[in-house]
Design a protein around this motif. Structure first.
Motif, mmCIF file in Angstrom:
data_model
loop_
_atom_site.group_PDB
_atom_site.id
_atom_site.type_symbol
_atom_site.label_atom_id
_atom_site.label_comp_id
_atom_site.label_asym_id
_atom_site.label_seq_id
_atom_site.Cartn_x
_atom_site.Cartn_y
_atom_site.Cartn_z
ATOM 1 N N LEU A 375 0.300 -1.511 -0.050
ATOM 2 C CA LEU A 375 -0.401 0.274 0.491
ATOM 3 C C LEU A 375 0.654 1.184 0.324
ATOM 4 C CD1 LEU A 375 -3.296 -0.693 2.280
ATOM 5 C CD2 LEU A 375 -2.699 -1.272 -0.157
ATOM 6 N N GLU A 376 2.295 0.535 0.515
ATOM 7 C CA GLU A 376 3.082 1.833 0.191
ATOM 8 C C GLU A 376 3.847 2.963 -1.414
ATOM 9 O OE1 GLU A 376 6.181 1.249 3.264
ATOM 10 O OE2 GLU A 376 4.392 2.288 5.245
ATOM 11 N N LEU A 377 2.784 3.125 -2.487
ATOM 12 C CA LEU A 377 3.223 2.832 -3.898
ATOM 13 C C LEU A 377 4.095 4.289 -3.453
ATOM 14 C CD1 LEU A 377 -0.687 3.097 -5.329
ATOM 15 C CD2 LEU A 377 1.147 1.702 -5.048
ATOM 16 N N GLY A 378 5.299 3.935 -4.590
ATOM 17 C CA GLY A 378 6.676 5.018 -4.719
ATOM 18 C C GLY A 378 6.774 4.709 -3.568
ATOM 19 N N GLY A 379 6.830 4.633 -2.514
ATOM 20 C CA GLY A 379 8.395 4.122 -1.212
ATOM 21 C C GLY A 379 9.789 4.203 -2.053
ATOM 22 N N ASN A 380 10.249 3.615 -1.016
ATOM 23 C CA ASN A 380 11.504 3.503 -1.328
ATOM 24 C C ASN A 380 12.054 2.588 -1.284
ATOM 25 O OD1 ASN A 380 14.483 3.583 -1.237
ATOM 26 N ND2 ASN A 380 15.397 5.011 -0.079
ATOM 27 N N LYS A 381 12.549 1.274 -2.403
ATOM 28 C CA LYS A 381 12.219 -0.388 -2.490
ATOM 29 C C LYS A 381 13.171 -0.557 -1.133
ATOM 30 C CE LYS A 381 15.693 -1.420 -5.723
ATOM 31 N NZ LYS A 381 16.473 -2.338 -5.657
ATOM 32 N N ASN A 382 14.435 0.309 -0.453
ATOM 33 C CA ASN A 382 15.679 -0.539 0.209
ATOM 34 C C ASN A 382 15.226 -0.329 1.234
ATOM 35 O OD1 ASN A 382 17.044 -1.168 -1.677
ATOM 36 N ND2 ASN A 382 18.693 1.322 -1.822
ATOM 37 N N GLY A 387 12.766 -5.487 -1.470
ATOM 38 C CA GLY A 387 13.191 -4.888 -2.359
ATOM 39 C C GLY A 387 14.979 -4.301 -2.299
ATOM 40 N N LEU A 388 15.359 -4.429 -0.939
ATOM 41 C CA LEU A 388 17.009 -4.604 -1.681
ATOM 42 C C LEU A 388 17.818 -5.625 -1.363
ATOM 43 C CD1 LEU A 388 19.580 -3.030 0.073
ATOM 44 C CD2 LEU A 388 19.356 -4.382 1.684
ATOM 45 N N LEU A 389 17.301 -6.098 -1.768
ATOM 46 C CA LEU A 389 18.028 -8.373 -2.293
ATOM 47 C C LEU A 389 17.659 -8.022 -3.754
ATOM 48 C CD1 LEU A 389 18.212 -10.386 0.573
ATOM 49 C CD2 LEU A 389 20.227 -8.948 0.140
ATOM 50 N N ASN A 390 16.664 -7.790 -3.960
ATOM 51 C CA ASN A 390 16.086 -7.667 -5.792
ATOM 52 C C ASN A 390 16.604 -7.553 -6.487
ATOM 53 O OD1 ASN A 390 14.709 -8.897 -7.339
ATOM 54 N ND2 ASN A 390 12.404 -7.111 -6.771
ATOM 55 N N HIS A 391 17.774 -7.309 -6.424
ATOM 56 C CA HIS A 391 18.465 -7.150 -8.534
ATOM 57 C C HIS A 391 17.954 -8.067 -9.489
ATOM 58 C CE1 HIS A 391 20.241 -3.130 -6.837
ATOM 59 N NE2 HIS A 391 20.288 -3.282 -5.409
ATOM 60 N N CYS A 392 17.529 -9.100 -9.405
ATOM 61 C CA CYS A 392 16.775 -9.916 -10.310
ATOM 62 C C CYS A 392 16.409 -9.302 -11.502
ATOM 63 C CB CYS A 392 15.665 -10.679 -9.500
ATOM 64 S SG CYS A 392 16.183 -11.920 -7.917
ATOM 65 N N LYS A 393 16.524 -10.347 -12.726
ATOM 66 C CA LYS A 393 16.720 -9.454 -14.135
ATOM 67 C C LYS A 393 15.467 -10.523 -14.288
ATOM 68 C CE LYS A 393 20.017 -6.879 -13.706
ATOM 69 N NZ LYS A 393 19.782 -4.802 -13.414
ATOM 70 N N THR A 394 14.893 -11.220 -13.460
ATOM 71 C CA THR A 394 13.643 -11.926 -14.555
ATOM 72 C C THR A 394 12.972 -11.987 -13.494
ATOM 73 O OG1 THR A 394 14.422 -13.612 -13.262
ATOM 74 C CG2 THR A 394 15.640 -13.452 -15.486
ATOM 75 N N ALA A 395 11.327 -12.114 -14.278
ATOM 76 C CA ALA A 395 10.512 -12.602 -13.278
ATOM 77 C C ALA A 395 10.655 -13.729 -12.161
ATOM 78 C CB ALA A 395 9.081 -12.093 -14.161
ATOM 79 N N GLN A 396 10.884 -14.650 -13.178
ATOM 80 C CA GLN A 396 10.996 -15.997 -12.424
ATOM 81 C C GLN A 396 11.510 -15.651 -11.378
ATOM 82 O OE1 GLN A 396 11.066 -15.811 -15.387
ATOM 83 N NE2 GLN A 396 12.991 -16.981 -16.521
ATOM 84 N N GLY A 397 12.635 -14.751 -11.101
ATOM 85 C CA GLY A 397 13.713 -14.862 -10.343
ATOM 86 C C GLY A 397 13.074 -14.049 -9.302
#
Length: 1002
Positions: A375-382, A387-397
């Motif tokens: 519900l926190e749209l536009g918040g800092n993903k970190n 959000g911090l660990l998500n540097h995945c390049k694929t949807a399945q990842g």
């Protein structure tokens, strides 16, 4: 942020809702007013062909959340009878002004529905015209519906060209009581329709349903099915007929009872309501279904259809879980899987073993900031670990990362395997970057594509996307083969885990690559055309020849106009294919005068110039359109054959999907570990129950990356049997919460397989992380702040083992000081003496620190604050928070200082200081306060010993002098003896503060 930007829609004019006349409006309002009731949290949209409309409360909600304004609201039926039910608003939202209504473009509606289902956990109903797609029809019927765990009917609409980054898991749960109600058996089944996966689990649970809570967290359940309540049963039976009676369940040869929800106060109902409360606390949508859906009599027959023909359900051990099979039956019925023939033979059945993963409760999920708040749209993903660990390049990842974070491993061997693979990519920067940019980023969501193949709705574009991804496999294999880990063991691990399986998949897909290259015109891909090669069919070849002739004619006409007007055709006269006018010419504004009055046909004038055509060009354009349509029509049947061949490779693509996802997450861990402000380190993890927790210069991974923050690192030293229970005191905002939570985050990261933010880390494997940090109330559920706090704490006391990590922050604040302190003391002592787990306990009850005087494995720590006196003869202080944690006790509070930082009015701060001083004086006074409060235990013990020795010496001397005393001199002689003893013990008595306090208060 505009609605279009928020939901990723292209800017377009807002559709106009025009029903033609007042009669049509009034007719629709009457229909809307009489619509059947719906479940809470359900939004209804009306499909009007090329746009959607919303009405009543739904329109007001969408106006607020999507458009951010009520100006988009239009009122239908104003002045009609429909408003008569209320002068304000009736149950369906019709007001005195009429029926609030608005429209949504197709693109905007898709974005809103995706958000409603995946983030806001809402149900959706799409109503369609009963007479076909007539915009202004007055008769409507329910066409499609979806819920957070069941997206099947809307999946093609919402996720046809976009990847779903969350798995829509739906769960069914059944509670059975055995042995007179003392044994709780929970049977669970769950389904992920996106990956065609069914799972079951059956286990014993305690009265807090901690195992069920942990399973809900581990799986990321979105929706839960339970048997209908007594209140809704009558209405359901009236509309759909009575359900079948569920088959009786036996436990150890004796029938077991299945509790039925009602408003009764029996133990069965109490347990069931408590179980529902636990599930809802995890943010899961509850859905009531007919009790007959939990009938397991047909589950084996249904599973024969769903599983591969080579599998025999009767031989599978999962079918021995009788209670879970009842839940599985409900799942199959709810998702209508038995009748969904396109999915027959494609489902998998697995058993979820709770013991294979660390247990997390809902409070720990929140305390560790594990997942982002949708519900926190536009918040800092970190701000979240995901959000911090998500540097995945694929949807399945990205989906797999979310699952791994909720399912930390407890198997030391598997943890070390992941860590070794992460280390290999941390060491080899070049390989990691090349994999991410060149190989992983182009990978499509094979999961979504294989579903389209299996359902027969895939296109040539889908076939090409798979081809392009498969073409990347040789490069991926070569990069992995050339990787340079630090030792041979890591090379062998990469070979077993990734290289060998990728090589096998690449070989198995060679025929697929050949098929695509032989059938699809790859040269046309540059023009975004997905067509079969003309040589594939004689008719196609003939049409292709004509198309080439038309294209040559278009070029010739382009040259002719350029020669006739003298306009440079390379820079100023452009032949383009317009989405409205077809092939046409566009001339820049500066050259537009050269085409005026020469018989050319003007089509449009835009910022980029004037669009025009000629009679010959228009004829060629129409001919090109006709030939293209004929080509597509001719190849349509052939495309089905190609897609059918591609669909035969789905088992390989599904296996490849899992492999790509795992590689993507491992590489993402390595990327984050290597690119942190201070690089992470590989933790040393010991077997469960062995070893200490020692983390040097630990940091909170989410906080250290925030802007304008210079993070202060601290050590964590928790020695088993000599410091496993730590009490942390100190000022508000001094860093206590961060300090205790970062231990949990680091422990979880280590057991997920990631590196951790520290200089050095050694940890044992924890079987669970349990937390009690900042409870919130829920008036709608009748749960106060303090009750929520006690429920969470009770779950910890029932669930924690000696191998758990417990985090408790400010326990006991929701009630009076005395009750709160009493509870905090009792809970602390119980954890420290009975459970003996690693525990960090942050508190403002400074009296708790005396627990360390009786229990050697309890250690006191405090966050350091530098205090200076503002001026002489005043109690006012300047306080500087240092955010360092040191051993020892903080014996003072700084609440008023924090109030000053929050800009309280000066008069309020002065009054607070005066009252605090009065209470401190009251507590230290010798008349009514605790006069012994500031005397240490050591001095108290020494004083007690002195008094005992004094009385023993006095008694011995009296007995010795008793025979020498005359009758008349007894009192005088005894006084003399007492004076001698007092003189003998004078130094000891005067040197002990406790003795002096006792004497002063006689």
């Amino acid at each position: 942020m505009s609605a279009n930007l928020m939901y990723g829609a292209q800017s377009s004019a807002k559709p106009v809702l025009d029903m033609g006349d007042n009669a049509a409006e009034n007719s629709f309002c009457r229909f809307f007013e009489n619509m059947p009731s719906r479940l809470p949290g359900t939004v209804r949209l009306f499909d009007r062909g090329d746009y959607f409309s919303a009405h009543g409360q739904d329109a007001l909600m969408i106006a607020s959340q999507v458009y951010k304004t009520t100006n988009v609201i239009k009122y239908l039926g104003a002045g009609s009878a429909s408003k008569a039910s209320s002068s304000t608003s009736n149950v369906n939202g019709i007001t005195s002004k009429g029926l609030p209504s608005l429209t949504l473009s197709m693109a905007l509606a898709k974005g809103f529905l995706r958000d409603a289902l995946t983030s806001r956990q809402m149900r959706v109903e799409i109503w369609e015209s009963a007479g076909g797609m007539q915009r202004n029809a007055s008769k409507w019927q329910l066409g499609k519906e979806a819920s957070p765990g069941n997206l099947q009917q809307l999946e093609d609409l919402l996720f046809s060209n976009i990847d779903n980054l969350s798995s829509p898991l739906v769960m069914a749960v059944k509670l059975v009581l055995a042995n007179g109600g003392t044994t709780r058996i929970v049977g669970v089944a769950f389904a992920d329709a996106s990956s065609r996966k069914l799972g079951v689990s059956e286990f014993l649970d305690d009265e807090m349903f901690s195992n069920l809570e942990s399973l809900v967290i581990q799986l990321g359940i979105k929706e839960c099915l339970i048997a209908e309540t007594q209140e809704t049963k009558t209405s359901r039976e009236a509309s759909s007929g009575k359900g079948k009676k569920a088959a009786p369940i036996e436990i150890d040869g004796e029938p077991a009872s299945v509790p039925k929800p009602s408003k009764g106060k029996g133990k069965d109902e109490h347990d069931l309501l408590k179980m529902i409360g636990v599930i809802e606390r995890c943010g899961v949508v509850m859905t009531e279904v007919q009790g007959g859906m939990f009938n397991a009599s047909r589950v084996q027959e249904d599973m024969k259809k769903l599983l591969h023909s080579s599998l025999n359900p009767l031989a599978m051990p999962e079918f021995d879980l009788k209670v879970a099979m009842s839940s599985l039956s409900a799942i199959i019925s709810y998702l209508d899987l038995a009748d969904a023939t396109p999915h027959h033979g494609q489902w998998r059945l697995l058993h979820h073993d709770l013991s294979q993963y660390m247990k997390l409760d809902a409070s720990a999920l929140k305390a560790l900031n594990l997942m982002p708040n949708p519900l926190e749209l536009g918040g800092n993903k970190n701000m979240s670990l995901y959000g911090l660990l998500n540097h995945c390049k694929t949807a399945q990842g990205q989906r797999l990362l979310a699952m791994w974070l909720k399912q930390p491993l407890v198997n030391l061997h598997e943890i070390e395997k992941r860590q070794d693979m992460v280390e290999a990519f941390v060491e080899d920067h070049n390989t990691r970057r090349s994999l991410q940019a060149d190989c992983l980023k182009p990978m499509p969501d094979f999961n979504r594509l294989t579903k389209r193949f299996n359902r027969g709705i895939a296109s040539l574009e889908d076939v090409v996307r798979v081809y392009q991804a498969v073409s990347k496999l040789p490069q991926m294999i070569q990069l992995l083969e050339n990787a340079q880990p630090k030792d041979q063991a890591q090379i062998d691990l990469l070979e077993r885990t990734f290289i060998a399986p990728l090589r096998e998949h690449s070989q198995n897909l060679e025929q697929y690559v050949n098929m695509v290259e032989e059938t699809i015109d790859l040269d046309e891909l540059a023009h975004h055309n997905f067509v079969l090669q003309a040589a594939f069919d004689p008719t196609l070849e003939e049409i292709k020849g004509k198309l080439i002739g038309v294209m040559d004619g278009l070029d010739d006409e382009h040259d002719a106009v350029a020669n006739a007007t003298g306009i440079d055709k390379e820079k100023k006269l452009h032949l383009e294919k317009h989405h409205v006018y077809g092939y046409s010419l566009r001339v820049t504004k500066a050259e537009v005068t050269k085409i005026k009055g020469k018989g050319y046909i003007d089509l449009a004038t835009q910022k980029s110039g004037t669009i025009f055509t000629t009679r010959k060009l228009k004829k060629l354009s129409e001919e090109h359109t006709e030939l293209t349509q004929l080509y597509e029509k001719t190849q349509r049947g052939l495309v089905k054959e190609v897609v059918a061949i591609a669909a035969s490779y789905t088992p390989i693509l599904e296996a490849l999907d899992n492999l790509v996802a795992s590689l993507d997450v491992i590489v993402s861990f390595a990327h984050v570990s290597d690119n942190a402000p201070i690089p992470y380190v590989k933790p040393k993890v010991n077997e469960k129950g062995s070893g200490d927790l020692v983390v040097k210069q630990a940091r909170h991974p989410c906080l250290e990356v925030q802007d304008d923050i210079s993070f202060i690192a601290n050590d964590h030293v928790m020695l088993k049997g000599a410091g496993e229970f730590q009490i942390l005191t100190g000022p508000n905002m001094g860093g206590k919460s961060t300090y205790i939570r970062q231990v949990g985050v680091i422990a979880l990261m280590a057991q997920v397989g990631c590196f951790v933010p520290a200089e050095e880390a050694t940890l044992p494997v924890f079987d669970s992380i349990l937390a009690r940090v900042g409870a919130g109330d829920s008036q709608l559920k009748g749960v106060s702040t303090f009750m929520a706090e006690m429920l969470e704490t009770a779950a910890i006391l029932k669930t924690a083992t000696k191998d758990s990590l417990v985090i408790i922050d400010e326990l006991g604040r929701g009630t009076s000081t005395y009750d709160g302190f009493g509870l905090a003391w009792a809970i602390s002592e119980h954890i420290a003496t009975s459970i003996h787990c690693f525990c960090l306990f942050a508190t403002h009850f400074h009296e708790l620190t005396t627990l360390s005087q009786t229990l050697p494995h309890v250690k006191n720590y405090h966050v350091v604050a530098h205090v200076t006196q503002k001026a002489e003869n005043t109690k006012e202080r300047d306080i500087t928070l240092l955010y360092k944690v040191e051993e020892g006790v903080c014996d003072q509070s700084f609440g008023i200082h924090v109030a000053e930082l929050a800009n309280f009015p000066e008069s309020v701060v002065r009054l607070a200081k005066r009252k605090a001083d009065e209470l401190e004086d009251f507590g230290d006074g010798t008349e009514t306060g605790d006069v012994f409060a500031k005397i240490s235990k050591q001095e108290t013990d020494e004083g007690t010993q002195i008094i005992q020795e004094f009385f023993q010496a006095w008694k011995a001397m009296e007995e010795e002098q008793e025979s020498k005393m005359s009758d008349g001199d007894v009192v005088a002689e005894k006084q003399k003896v007492l004076q001698q003893v007092v003189e003998q013990f004078k130094d000891k008595l005067e040197g002990n503060a406790w003795v002096q306090t006792v004497l002063e208060n006689f």
